[in-house]
Each structure stands twice: as structure tokens, then as C-alpha cells.
Design an enzyme around this catalytic site. Structure first.
Site, PDB file in Angstrom:
ATOM      1  CG  HIS B  15     -16.509  -5.920   0.329  1.00 21.21           C
ATOM      2  ND1 HIS B  15     -16.051  -5.342   1.326  1.00 21.21           N
ATOM      3  CD2 HIS B  15     -17.732  -6.316   0.833  1.00 21.21           C
ATOM      4  CE1 HIS B  15     -16.526  -5.586   2.535  1.00 21.21           C
ATOM      5  NE2 HIS B  15     -17.592  -6.459   2.216  1.00 21.21           N
ATOM      6  CB  CYS B  34     -17.102 -11.089   4.598  1.00 23.64           C
ATOM      7  SG  CYS B  34     -18.340 -10.644   5.543  1.00 23.64           S
ATOM      8  CG  HIS B  40     -21.118  -9.534   0.803  1.00 23.96           C
ATOM      9  ND1 HIS B  40     -20.037 -10.159   0.834  1.00 23.96           N
ATOM     10  CD2 HIS B  40     -21.008  -8.583   1.757  1.00 23.96           C
ATOM     11  CE1 HIS B  40     -18.906  -9.453   1.787  1.00 23.96           C
ATOM     12  NE2 HIS B  40     -19.823  -8.554   2.266  1.00 23.96           N
ATOM     13  CG  HIS B  42     -21.805  -3.806   2.800  1.00 28.67           C
ATOM     14  ND1 HIS B  42     -22.564  -4.200   3.832  1.00 28.67           N
ATOM     15  CD2 HIS B  42     -20.545  -4.615   2.726  1.00 28.67           C
ATOM     16  CE1 HIS B  42     -21.674  -5.211   4.145  1.00 28.67           C
ATOM     17  NE2 HIS B  42     -20.694  -5.467   3.541  1.00 28.67           N
ATOM     18  CG  ASP B  80     -22.368   4.982  -6.535  1.00 29.74           C
ATOM     19  OD1 ASP B  80     -22.535   4.136  -5.484  1.00 29.74           O
ATOM     20  OD2 ASP B  80     -23.310   5.540  -6.972  1.00 29.74           O
ATOM     21  CG  HIS B  81     -23.876   1.657  -8.449  1.00 28.96           C
ATOM     22  ND1 HIS B  81     -24.219   2.593  -7.465  1.00 28.96           N
ATOM     23  CD2 HIS B  81     -25.081   0.898  -8.402  1.00 28.96           C
ATOM     24  CE1 HIS B  81     -25.547   2.518  -6.967  1.00 28.96           C
ATOM     25  NE2 HIS B  81     -26.142   1.597  -7.752  1.00 28.96           N
ATOM     26  CD  GLU B 124     -18.796  -3.612   6.157  1.00 31.09           C
ATOM     27  OE1 GLU B 124     -17.761  -3.914   5.646  1.00 31.09           O
ATOM     28  OE2 GLU B 124     -19.077  -4.541   7.214  1.00 31.09           O
TER      29      GLU B 124
END
Lengths: 136, 140
Positions: B15, B34, B40, B42, B80-81, B124
Site C-alpha cells: 500500500h 509510508c 511498500h 506488510h 492477498d498479494h 500490521e
């Protein structure tokens, strides 16, 4: 009011089966957990008590007494046992993590004198746990 | 007997925190690292807590496979991903973990009928976590 939590671990086996269900229903509802030979978990138990801090001692509860009560009332009865066959609560109730949390609450609650039981949390695996607060 | 059941799930996503309502300088001041335009990622840990009476016939609040099916189908497969900024859920909202909690809560609230949804909690990183209990929670 201060809340104090003590952790303990025990290992036990169980399986899920309701004799009122057909074999097919048991398999559909409980899946792998229905294997009658049982399977096991390393459970983590967290017992949280609450109370006011006693000024002379600075304690909510004597931790040694709490540990002894947990050992005597819970761990000695459940650790390294087949819950369905060796623990009376589960002769008639299915030993799900929900019912395990309730049974542990019922074992501990009358035995804790100084502090009041607030929560019983039982981890079946690191990714699954149940909380019971004594609610009807 | 009412019990609370919590299940943990994991997914990885990227994100970028950037608000169109703020200037570039304000975005940098607000979001710091951020705000990096390339984004980047998580490894998110999602905790879902549901509650209800323990069914005497099954010993369960609800069947975990029902919760797993919904989370896998509606959440993990979608998030996801992925780059969260590219998803429709975040077309008008910054993909902070606060907003992620609310998006996931709404999906579960709409789709899960087998027990009462209590809470969505996200880790996170190991050092921070966020919770959303819906708007009607009364703090005891």
C-alpha cells in the site's frame, strides 16, 4: 480495578462426535475432528482475575496460590488426557474449545477466593482461541 | 453459555498512504516513509472475533469451516498479494490499517450469518495493531 493474567500449557487429545447425529452428519459437521481415535493439541490457557490491589502486599491475588489452584483444578485433570474418555464434563459434552473454556471456568470460579475470575481464554492453536466471561 | 471465538489469518499486501485531500508536502509530513510513491508491503495478521451461545448439539459457537470459507473467499483471495491502493475498496479511502479494519468488518458483517461479529483486529507489524468493533460498541 486491576486485571492479572496467568498462562499455563497443557496437552490433550479429543474428538468431536454427537451420538444424536448420524455418522454422515457427524462427518459433515465435524470433519477431520470426528476421527474416533482422537487427535491432540498443545493448549495454552490464560486465566485473568480482577480485583483491587491490596495495599500491604501490593497484590491483586497471590500468584503462587493462583498457580496452585490452576495446577490442581485444571492441569492435573486435563494434561496428557483423552478429554472424551477421562474428563467427566466431556462424557456428555463435546470437548470443543468453547466447552473447554466453560469447563475450566466452572472448575476455577468456586475455588478462587481473593480475586474474582474475569476471563478464561483457551488457545487450541496459535491461530484459534476462545474467551469465556461466565456469561449465561 | 455465551463464548467468544477468535481466528487468525494472514495475508501479504502492499500500500501507499497518500491522501488527495492533502498537498504533497502535507502528505510527506503526515505519512512519512509510508508516502513513498512506489508503495511498500506488510504481512498482515487478521483476527476475527465472533460470539454467540454455544450450541449444545455441536459444542460450537459456529462452525469454523463456515468462517474460514467466507474469509478465504471474500477476503484472502481478494486482498492477498495485492496492492491495496488498486482495489475498489480503497478508491476513495486511504489504505491505512484503520480503514482496512473497517473494510474487512463490513465484508464480514454483510456475509457472515452464523454468529455475531464482535471485532476485527489487524496486526500490521509485530509492533502495532488496530481494532474495529463497529460503530455501536459501548466501552465498558
Amino acid at each position: 480495578m486491576v486485571y492479572l493474567t496467568r498462562k499455563a500449557e497443557f496437552s490433550a487429545s479429543h474428538y468431536y462426535h454427537n451420538p444424536k447425529f448420524s455418522a454422515e452428519e457427524n462427518q459433515r459437521i465435524f470433519g477431520k475432528c470426528n476421527n474416533p481415535n482422537g487427535h491432540g493439541h498443545n493448549y495454552t490457557l490464560e486465566v485473568t482475575v480482577k480485583g483491587e490491589v491490596d495495599p500491604p502486599s501490593g497484590f491483586v491475588v497471590d500468584l503462587k496460590q493462583l498457580k496452585e489452584t490452576m495446577s490442581r483444578e485444571v492441569l492435573e485433570a486435563l494434561d496428557h488426557r483423552f478429554l472424551n474418555k477421562e474428563v467427566p464434563e466431556f462424557f456428555t459434552r463435546i470437548p470443543t474449545t468453547e466447552n473447554l473454556a466453560i469447563a475450566i471456568w466452572q472448575r476455577l470460579s468456586p475455588k478462587l477466593k481473593a480475586a474474582q475470575l474475569h476471563r478464561v481464554r483457551v488457545y487450541e492453536t496459535p491461530d484459534l482461541f476462545v474467551d469465556f466471561y461466565g456469561e449465561a | 453459555m455465551k463464548a467468544y471465538l477468535t481466528r487468525r489469518y494472514m495475508f501479504s499486501a502492499s500500500h501507499r498512504l497518500h491522501s488527495d485531500a492533502l498537498s504533497d508536502a502535507e502528505n510527506v509530513a503526515t505519512y512519512g516513509k509510508c508516502n513513498n510513491p512506489y508503495g511498500h508491503g506488510h504481512n498482515y495478521t487478521l483476527e476475527v472475533t465472533v460470539s454467540g451461545a454455544v450450541d449444545e448439539r455441536t459444542g460450537m459457537v459456529c462452525n469454523l469451516t463456515d468462517l474460514d470459507d467466507l474469509v478465504h473467499g471474500e477476503i484472502l483471495e481478494r486482498f492477498d498479494h495485492q496492492n491495496l491502493n488498486t482495489l475498489a475498496d480503497f478508491a476513495t479511502r486511504v489504505p491505512t490499517t484503520e480503514n482496512l479494519c473497517m473494510v474487512i468488518y463490513d465484508i464480514l458483517q454483510r456475509g457472515f450469518r452464523h454468529a455475531h461479529l464482535e471485532k476485527v483486529r489487524f496486526e500490521e507489524t509485530m509492533m502495532n495493531s488496530f481494532e474495529y468493533w463497529g460503530e455501536n460498541r459501548v466501552i465498558e
